[in-house]
Write a protein that holds these residues in place. Structure first.
Motif, PDB file in Angstrom:
ATOM      1  N   MET A 117       0.910  -0.829   0.159  1.00 35.16           N
ATOM      2  CA  MET A 117       0.100   0.037   0.073  1.00 35.16           C
ATOM      3  C   MET A 117       0.642   0.889   0.237  1.00 35.16           C
ATOM      4  O   MET A 117       0.353   2.070  -0.939  1.00 35.16           O
ATOM      5  CB  MET A 117      -1.253  -0.230   0.701  1.00 35.16           C
ATOM      6  N   PHE A 142       2.451   1.773  -3.130  1.00 36.80           N
ATOM      7  CA  PHE A 142       1.201   2.319  -4.341  1.00 36.80           C
ATOM      8  C   PHE A 142       1.510   3.396  -5.773  1.00 36.80           C
ATOM      9  O   PHE A 142       0.763   3.141  -6.336  1.00 36.80           O
ATOM     10  CB  PHE A 142      -0.454   2.008  -4.069  1.00 36.80           C
ATOM     11  N   LEU A 179       1.128   2.062  -9.423  1.00 35.22           N
ATOM     12  CA  LEU A 179       0.485   2.279 -10.075  1.00 35.22           C
ATOM     13  C   LEU A 179       0.537   1.590 -11.213  1.00 35.22           C
ATOM     14  O   LEU A 179      -0.710   1.450 -11.958  1.00 35.22           O
ATOM     15  CB  LEU A 179      -0.052   3.688  -9.073  1.00 35.22           C
ATOM     16  N   PRO A 231      -1.954  -4.009  -3.584  1.00 33.44           N
ATOM     17  CA  PRO A 231      -2.341  -2.419  -2.783  1.00 33.44           C
ATOM     18  C   PRO A 231      -4.027  -2.243  -2.634  1.00 33.44           C
ATOM     19  O   PRO A 231      -4.487  -1.699  -1.725  1.00 33.44           O
ATOM     20  CB  PRO A 231      -1.991  -1.938  -3.492  1.00 33.44           C
ATOM     21  N   ALA A 232      -4.599  -2.508  -3.624  1.00 32.99           N
ATOM     22  CA  ALA A 232      -6.127  -2.229  -3.331  1.00 32.99           C
ATOM     23  C   ALA A 232      -6.838  -3.370  -2.238  1.00 32.99           C
ATOM     24  O   ALA A 232      -7.314  -3.468  -1.766  1.00 32.99           O
ATOM     25  CB  ALA A 232      -6.559  -2.999  -4.310  1.00 32.99           C
ATOM     26  N   VAL A 282      -6.240  -1.756   0.775  1.00 35.91           N
ATOM     27  CA  VAL A 282      -7.303  -0.423   1.334  1.00 35.91           C
ATOM     28  C   VAL A 282      -8.557  -1.009   1.812  1.00 35.91           C
ATOM     29  O   VAL A 282      -9.008  -0.454   2.617  1.00 35.91           O
ATOM     30  CB  VAL A 282      -6.960   0.060   0.071  1.00 35.91           C
ATOM     31  N   GLN A 283      -8.982  -2.654   1.251  1.00 36.99           N
ATOM     32  CA  GLN A 283      -9.993  -2.514   1.463  1.00 36.99           C
ATOM     33  C   GLN A 283      -9.676  -3.448   2.785  1.00 36.99           C
ATOM     34  O   GLN A 283     -11.499  -3.320   3.943  1.00 36.99           O
ATOM     35  CB  GLN A 283     -10.341  -3.847   0.607  1.00 36.99           C
ATOM     36  N   TYR A 320      -4.104   9.049  -8.712  1.00 37.74           N
ATOM     37  CA  TYR A 320      -3.791   8.248  -7.940  1.00 37.74           C
ATOM     38  C   TYR A 320      -4.495   7.688  -6.717  1.00 37.74           C
ATOM     39  O   TYR A 320      -5.334   7.316  -5.962  1.00 37.74           O
ATOM     40  CB  TYR A 320      -2.254   8.267  -7.218  1.00 37.74           C
ATOM     41  N   MET A 321      -4.975   9.283  -6.676  1.00 35.63           N
ATOM     42  CA  MET A 321      -5.889   9.475  -4.839  1.00 35.63           C
ATOM     43  C   MET A 321      -7.373   9.309  -5.875  1.00 35.63           C
ATOM     44  O   MET A 321      -7.849   8.804  -4.984  1.00 35.63           O
ATOM     45  CB  MET A 321      -6.228  11.015  -4.851  1.00 35.63           C
ATOM     46  N   VAL A 368      -7.705   5.399  -4.883  1.00 37.60           N
ATOM     47  CA  VAL A 368      -7.443   4.569  -4.169  1.00 37.60           C
ATOM     48  C   VAL A 368      -8.718   4.768  -3.758  1.00 37.60           C
ATOM     49  O   VAL A 368      -9.814   4.378  -2.672  1.00 37.60           O
ATOM     50  CB  VAL A 368      -6.988   5.762  -2.940  1.00 37.60           C
ATOM     51  N   ILE A 399     -11.595   3.078  -4.799  1.00 36.44           N
ATOM     52  CA  ILE A 399     -11.429   1.313  -3.603  1.00 36.44           C
ATOM     53  C   ILE A 399     -12.676   1.140  -2.749  1.00 36.44           C
ATOM     54  O   ILE A 399     -13.362   0.729  -2.453  1.00 36.44           O
ATOM     55  CB  ILE A 399     -10.100   0.998  -4.245  1.00 36.44           C
ATOM     56  N   ALA A 400     -12.095   2.446  -1.925  1.00 36.60           N
ATOM     57  CA  ALA A 400     -12.092   2.367  -0.596  1.00 36.60           C
ATOM     58  C   ALA A 400     -14.020   2.848  -0.621  1.00 36.60           C
ATOM     59  O   ALA A 400     -14.774   2.005   0.312  1.00 36.60           O
ATOM     60  CB  ALA A 400     -11.029   3.671  -0.045  1.00 36.60           C
TER      61      ALA A 400
END
Length: 241
Positions: free
Chosen positions: A15, A18, A22, A66-67, A70-71, A135-136, A139, A142-143
């Protein structure tokens, strides 16, 4: 458990990296590169993931992605089980995407070049304002999906890498050679259902164990070992035999 700490450490580092990695996970760069006859770094990585899955299934999702990291953080906010209906969505995304990649290489007259850092400055994905914004956005996407629709919903629904690993998992299960899988022992199961409550992919592990299938062949299994860690009777266990 030592293995659990290792998995969490790998996910943490993944993460943190990332912003660098990415582009190597990007489905967009694969399509853009294909129309120029360029095999990008992400295309090579996707192929590597498929080959990896022939022996380790979707372990990448459970240990490195990395995803996924985040999860797993989002689970502490929303621990709701994901709906099984989400599993079909990714195929409606993957098939047109793969078709576009193939069409791109055909229109370009085939593969002309391998460029692992295609559109990636100095090998770093988020090296510019545009890269940081992308990138943001990824992320946050995903969140938001995970927080809105349950545990690891991004993996279930729109992950563009999952179908490659699912295909590899199906091949290894069909051929039956030694590979990483979850071994089950129905005689040891006491039906406490702790495995069901703690599975990050919302799989009904206890039902599979009670069915006496000897192994979990569910393609959504990410081989994280959480069920083995939580099971009081060791009715489930990671194995390569």
């Amino acid at each position: 458990m030592k293995r659990h700490k290792i998995r969490n450490t790998l996910l943490l580092f993944s993460m943190l990296l990332f912003p660098v990695t990415l582009n190597y996970l990007s489905p967009y760069l694969i399509v853009q590169g294909s129309f120029a006859g360029i095999v990008s770094g992400s295309a090579a990585f996707f192929l590597t993931l498929f080959l990896f899955s022939l022996f380790f299934g979707r372990a990448y999702c459970g240990w490195i992605c990395p995803a996924g990291a985040v999860q797993d953080c989002c689970v502490h906010i929303n621990n709701k089980a994901a709906s099984r209906k989400q599993n079909l969505i990714k195929y409606f995304i993957w098939v047109p995407w793969l078709t576009a990649v193939i069409a791109g290489f055909i229109s370009a007259g085939g593969i002309k070049e391998f460029n692992p850092v295609f559109l990636t400055d100095y090998g770093v994905s988020a090296s510019s304002l545009q890269g940081c914004i992308i990138y943001m956005f990824v992320v946050i996407l995903i969140a938001v999906i995970s927080l809105s629709f349950g545990k690891r919903s991004f993996c279930h629904s729109i992950c563009w890498m999952a179908p490659f690993m699912i295909l590899g998992s199906k091949i290894k299960s069909k051929l039956g050679y030694p590979s990483l899988h979850v071994k089950t022992d129905s005689s040891a199961c006491v039906n406490c259902k702790k495995c069901d409550a703690n599975c990050p992919m919302s799989i009904q592990v206890s039902e599979i164990v009670k069915s006496d299938k000897k192994r979990i062949d569910n393609v959504e299994c990410i081989l994280c070992g959480k069920c083995e860690e939580i099971c009081p009777k060791k009715a489930v266990k990671l194995s390569v035999r």
